[in-house]
Write a protein that holds these residues in place. Structure first.
Motif, mmCIF file in Angstrom:
data_model
loop_
_atom_site.group_PDB
_atom_site.id
_atom_site.type_symbol
_atom_site.label_atom_id
_atom_site.label_comp_id
_atom_site.label_asym_id
_atom_site.label_seq_id
_atom_site.Cartn_x
_atom_site.Cartn_y
_atom_site.Cartn_z
ATOM 1 N N ALA A 158 0.822 -1.208 0.000
ATOM 2 C CA ALA A 158 0.000 0.000 0.000
ATOM 3 C C ALA A 158 0.857 1.260 0.000
ATOM 4 N N GLY A 159 2.126 1.127 0.417
ATOM 5 C CA GLY A 159 3.009 2.282 0.453
ATOM 6 C C GLY A 159 3.369 2.820 -0.921
ATOM 7 N N ARG A 160 3.055 2.027 -1.970
ATOM 8 C CA ARG A 160 3.456 2.463 -3.313
ATOM 9 C C ARG A 160 2.447 3.379 -3.980
ATOM 10 N N LYS A 161 1.569 3.957 -3.195
ATOM 11 C CA LYS A 161 0.616 4.934 -3.727
ATOM 12 C C LYS A 161 -0.281 4.364 -4.803
ATOM 13 N N GLY A 162 -0.719 3.130 -4.590
ATOM 14 C CA GLY A 162 -1.778 2.602 -5.453
ATOM 15 C C GLY A 162 -1.338 2.100 -6.807
ATOM 16 N N VAL A 163 -0.027 2.025 -7.050
ATOM 17 C CA VAL A 163 0.450 1.487 -8.322
ATOM 18 C C VAL A 163 1.477 0.405 -8.031
ATOM 19 N N CYS A 164 1.350 -0.749 -8.685
ATOM 20 C CA CYS A 164 2.320 -1.818 -8.490
ATOM 21 C C CYS A 164 2.643 -2.463 -9.823
ATOM 22 N N ASP A 165 3.903 -2.420 -10.218
ATOM 23 C CA ASP A 165 4.359 -3.034 -11.471
ATOM 24 C C ASP A 165 5.268 -4.207 -11.129
#
Length: 428
Positions: A158-165
């Motif tokens: 969740a720490g990635r501000k809503g983006v995960c690649d």
DNA sequence: TCTGGGGTCCTAGGACCC
DNA sequence: TCTGGGGTCCTAGGACCC
């Protein structure tokens, strides 16, 4: 290698309700199923309070009072409109897009300039700025992985501000992440598969990913085998950017109040048939058969139970509401039994085929068929212009007894002139 | 009082064919 | 004593999704 993104709106229905009512900010809210039955969406605050998904609303009264949880009836006019606005924005990023559900779309991002992570953040920002809804973006080389990346963006990362690649993560990092996510989070693993996998010692995404595909196929099915391959980055599921025509069309509802007599059931069955027939004509198909279903309330096992359906084949495939209603009501009369408190009725249209490719039949009077088509088209256009149900068969009736409960409905903020939100007004 | 409404795909088994 | 092999189509049921 393909690049899929899954864009998913957070707590979609609940977010839509909050959007037009600022007083709901930071307030726990839930959205209820039809008939104000059970919880189908929860805001973040409600989740934090432990409101379970699918819980009957009447069982949550105590908790709701304690914490001031506000509940809303499903406002599909609002959700459908907000959904199409989000999709419109997403189409601005790529033409290769599949609308997967009312709050999720797959995008193919191959060959776009810039880093994928930056594109993901762009998507989030644009949707937030233009329509005010929060979304998360999962990016990976298969659809199944993209779904999982989306889940990670919401929860584990969740720490990635809503983006995960996933593509930007190393193999060890990915394995460590997969070892922390329960296998039930994988797209295609439901409750039953989760149980059976657990018996075989597979409890995490990593354990499923590392299982031999052939063994999985042997123990389970080709479906789960495909899931395993997708988890390993082998794309097996293509983007379905053109939605295939439906093979069956359902319309059914629980009643706001129990129905005992044939007249009430008939009205509801005629209404459902009317709606189903509209959907049928919208995809330019005809139906070969109508299935009609009625049932008592399974949540009251102490009452006499009855649950039956019947398939009524049509002499000729048709999309004429009147003929479909005739068939449905004939089936209903056949299965109706006195003495039960009916809770639900429905119809299903099956044996669908394209209108145009139909074979000619000696039994069909072409002139009559043309008149039927013209009448249906006129009816559809009137209802499109003036609102659903403006012109409807008399058989759908006037009895409000069986119609569904929607006691907590918010305004149709974006689809009705008389309910549009007013920001301020000048007083004289 | 009160517990949603849609859909899809796969598999197994039976009927039937030559 | 002993009764084939291959195929299609349909239906029901079970699993999944949101």
């Amino acid at each position: 290698m393909p690049v899929f993104a899954l864009v998913d709106c957070n707590n979609f229905y609940a977010s839509c309700e909050k959007l037009f009512d600022p007083s709901l900010r930071d307030i726990p809210i839930v959205v209820l199923s039809n008939n104000d039955g059970c919880v189908v969406a929860r805001s973040a605050e409600s989740k934090a309070l432990g409101v379970p998904m699918g819980a009957p609303w009447f069982q949550l009264q105590e908790l709701a009072k304690q914490h001031g949880i506000r509940a809303f009836s499903s406002n599909y006019a609002l959700y459908a409109d907000m959904s199409s606005r989000v999709v419109e924005i997403l189409r601005g990023f790529t033409p290769s897009l599949e609308v997967y559900s009312i709050d999720e779309s797959f995008l193919v991002l191959d060959g776009l300039p810039g880093s994928l992570d930056a594109i993901g953040r762009d998507i989030r920002e644009r949707v937030a700025t233009w329509v005010g809804l929060p979304v998360c973006v999962g990016i990976a080389s298969t659809k199944t992985l993209a779904k999982l990346a989306n889940h990670a963006a919401k929860k584990a990362l969740a720490g990635r501000k809503g983006v995960c690649d996933f593509g930007a993560m190393g193999p060890d990092e990915l394995s460590a992440l997969f070892a922390r996510i329960p296998v039930a989070e994988v797209w295609g693993v439901g409750r039953r598969l989760d149980e059976r996998l657990a018996e075989l010692g597979i409890g995490t995404v990593k354990e499923l990913r590392d299982a031999p595909p052939a063994w999985i196929r042997e123990r389970f099915s080709v479906v789960l085998e495909r899931t395993v391959r997708e988890l390993n980055g082998v794309s097996c599921l293509d983007l379905e950017d053109v939605a295939p025509a439906k093979q069956q069309i359902m319309a059914s509802r629980s009643f706001g109040n129990p129905v005992f007599d044939l007249d009430g059931l008939s009205e509801s069955v005629a209404s459902h048939t009317t709606r189903a027939a509209e959907k049928l004509r919208a995809q330019r198909h005809v139906a070969g058969a109508v299935t009609v279903m009625i049932r008592s309330n399974p949540f009251k096992p102490w009452e006499p139970q009855y649950n039956r359906s019947e398939v009524v084949p049509l002499a000729e495939p048709s999309a004429d509401t009147r003929e479909l209603i005739r068939a449905a009501l004939a089936g209903l009369r056949h299965i109706y039994r006195e003495g039960y408190a009916y809770k639900k009725a429905g119809v299903m249209l099956c044996g669908l085929e394209p209108q145009l490719r139909r074979q000619g039949s000696l039994l069909v009077d072409p002139e009559r068929e043309q008149r039927s088509a013209a009448l249906m088209e006129a009816m559809d256009r009137i209802n499109e212009r003036w609102g659903r149900g403006s012109l409807r068969p008399l058989a759908t009736g006037f009895d409000p007894g069986w119609r569904m409960r929607r006691e907590r409905l918010s305004p149709a903020w974006t689809t009705r002139w008389d309910q549009i939100p007013i920001v301020g007004s000048r007083s004289r």
